[in-house]
Scaffold this active site. Structure first.
Site, PDB file in Angstrom:
ATOM      1  N   HIS A  55     -18.372  -5.826   3.422  1.00  0.00           N
ATOM      2  CA  HIS A  55     -18.942  -7.175   3.418  1.00  0.00           C
ATOM      3  C   HIS A  55     -17.930  -8.186   2.901  1.00  0.00           C
ATOM      4  O   HIS A  55     -18.290  -9.278   2.496  1.00  0.00           O
ATOM      5  CB  HIS A  55     -20.226  -7.187   2.585  1.00  0.00           C
ATOM      6  CG  HIS A  55     -21.270  -6.284   3.157  1.00  0.00           C
ATOM      7  ND1 HIS A  55     -22.342  -6.741   3.898  1.00  0.00           N
ATOM      8  CD2 HIS A  55     -21.385  -4.928   3.152  1.00  0.00           C
ATOM      9  CE1 HIS A  55     -23.072  -5.713   4.306  1.00  0.00           C
ATOM     10  NE2 HIS A  55     -22.502  -4.600   3.857  1.00  0.00           N
ATOM     11  N   GLU A  69       5.063   1.824  -6.540  1.00  0.00           N
ATOM     12  CA  GLU A  69       6.251   1.871  -7.393  1.00  0.00           C
ATOM     13  C   GLU A  69       7.295   2.851  -6.843  1.00  0.00           C
ATOM     14  O   GLU A  69       8.480   2.717  -7.117  1.00  0.00           O
ATOM     15  CB  GLU A  69       5.838   2.280  -8.819  1.00  0.00           C
ATOM     16  CG  GLU A  69       6.478   1.400  -9.876  1.00  0.00           C
ATOM     17  CD  GLU A  69       5.935   1.614 -11.280  1.00  0.00           C
ATOM     18  OE1 GLU A  69       5.721   0.609 -11.964  1.00  0.00           O
ATOM     19  OE2 GLU A  69       5.739   2.763 -11.706  1.00  0.00           O
ATOM     20  N   LYS A  72      10.009  -8.422 -17.003  1.00  0.00           N
ATOM     21  CA  LYS A  72      10.184  -8.125 -18.434  1.00  0.00           C
ATOM     22  C   LYS A  72      11.297  -8.999 -19.015  1.00  0.00           C
ATOM     23  O   LYS A  72      11.146  -9.579 -20.085  1.00  0.00           O
ATOM     24  CB  LYS A  72      10.573  -6.657 -18.632  1.00  0.00           C
ATOM     25  CG  LYS A  72       9.453  -5.687 -18.433  1.00  0.00           C
ATOM     26  CD  LYS A  72       9.915  -4.295 -18.847  1.00  0.00           C
ATOM     27  CE  LYS A  72       8.985  -3.237 -18.309  1.00  0.00           C
ATOM     28  NZ  LYS A  72       9.522  -1.898 -18.423  1.00  0.00           N
TER      29      LYS A  72
END
Ligand code: PA5
Length: 410
Positions: free
Chosen positions: A283, A262, A398
């Site tokens: 793995h 961010e 948003k």
């Protein structure tokens, strides 16, 4: 205190770093920088008193928050292995019905309090969580419920602030000059951690010791890490993988991803922060790291102290599993060899590797590490000419979501 090393060599421009550190400190959002030195003692006292009250009357503290309002304290609580007394449980960091149902079912029949944390006081996910959890709280405690609500928010504005004032919730402040992802050493992180039994003084003490290392910038882990990251980015290493051999550090990696992602990912720039837990991911992603595209560098967090009690690989009469050569060795010794082997393999595979050595997983060391990452992040963003303290990109989803949900004004 936190040791840092790298396979990659750089020469740090000390004057440049001094200038950027001064800019960070004087930034309107740079309030976090001096928190370890300047912590308000009255606030610390209030936090500890509130924590005691919660510990006395609650099996659980429900921590409501998203992003910087929850990742830091969750990271520390899990790294410290805090599992005695009042437990922390997290909601408001997703919109998943299944997750809410799981949490609500876990709280059934238990005593709990709520710490709702939102700097803006208007973020949708925690606001919905607060409604849902308040319903359960009021059903259980009736007119005593408000006394079990602790609101950590802006000191003067926002829906949560106004509700807290009206209903007389206990309030803690997220200072104006501290953004969410840099707020773990404020009441945002310290109240839940105190409730879970952490020594918040030791956390701040560790951060303070790490801050002191900035007096000699070229020797400071934060400065060297920041400079290296920027140098690697300039050479087109644009993915960083934070690796640890301790699963209890996986939430710390989540916090780190948010901090760097961010702060730096702006204007089509920045290093993409990813994380792995080894040996699990050897793995899976281990294959890509060893053999895939060469745009990745790795930063390994190594815990120097062995666990307080060791697990010894037992001797058996037979060697059917072929493990006789490990008999009498501790599991931690094997984990350490896996770390050394992985670093060597990745270096040979052409991945630059940085290494943080953390003395142990106690408050002082973890406080130092968190502070070190905060400083490194702010510096590293600034070295690329990016403002580390805003997050304009999070508005896009948003706005779309509010439109789809029919929120007035969208
Ligand atoms: O780092 C940040 O600023 C963000 O991640 C915020 O912490 C997050 O969006 C939550 O915001 P708020 O505390 O206002 O609810």
């Amino acid at each position: 205190m936190i040791k840092f090393g790298s396979s990659h060599d750089v020469t740090i421009d000390q004057d440049k770093i001094q200038q950027l550190l001064a800019e960070i400190q004087s930034d309107p959002m740079g309030g976090w920088f001096n928190l370890p030195d300047d912590y308000d003692q009255d606030e610390l006292f209030r936090i500890k008193e509130a924590a005691k009250a919660i510990q006395q009357n609650s099996d659980y503290l429900v921590c409501i928050g998203i992003g910087g309002s929850y990742l830091g304290h969750r990271a520390l609580a899990e790294a410290l292995g805090l599992n005695q007394g009042t437990k922390l449980i997290y909601v408001g960091n997703s919109l998943s019905t299944r997750e809410y149902q799981r949490v609500l079912a876990e709280l059934e029949g238990k005593d709990f309090s709520i710490n709702v944390i939102s700097k803006s006081g208007t973020t949708t996910e925690p606001a919905i969580a607060f409604r849902l959890l308040k319903q359960q709280l009021f059903q259980k405690y009736g007119d005593q419920a408000n006394a079990r609500i602790y609101a950590t928010t802006d000191q003067a504005k926002g829906a949560l602030h106004d509700e807290a004032v009206q209903n007389h919730y206990t309030q803690f402040v997220v200072p104006d000059n501290i953004g969410g992802r840099y707020s773990v050493f404020s009441a945002v992180g310290l109240l839940p951690l105190a409730v879970a039994g952490a020594s918040i003084e030791e956390l701040l003490h560790g951060a303070k010791l790490e801050k002191a290392t900035l007096e000699n910038p070229t020797a400071s882990a934060a400065v060297r890490y920041a400079w290296l990251r920027h140098d690697l980015l300039v050479q087109n290493y644009d993915v960083e993988v934070l690796a640890s051999f301790e699963p209890c550090l996986s939430q710390l990696s989540e916090w780190w991803k948010q901090l760097f992602g961010e702060s730096e990912g702006k204007r089509q720039q920045g290093i993409f922060p990813a994380s792995v837990i080894y040996t699990t991911d050897l793995h899976s992603l281990g294959q890509y790291l060893q053999d895939g595209r060469r745009n990745i560098f790795e930063t390994v967090m190594e815990v120097e102290a062995s666990p307080e009690t060791s697990l010894i690989i037992p001797s058996l009469d037979s060697n059917l599993d072929g493990l006789q050569y490990l008999e009498g060795k501790s599991l931690d010794f094997v984990n350490q060899k896996a770390l050394e082997a992985t670093v060597q393999a990745h270096l040979e595979g052409g991945i630059p590797v940085n290494e943080f050595k953390i003395p142990d997983l106690h408050e002082k060391s973890l406080g130092a590490l968190i502070y070190c990452f905060e400083v490194a992040c702010a510096l590293s963003a600034k070295l690329s000419g990016i403002n580390p303290f805003d997050q304009p990109g999070v508005e896009a989803y948003k706005n779309n979501m509010f439109q789809l949900l029919g929120k007035p004004g969208y």
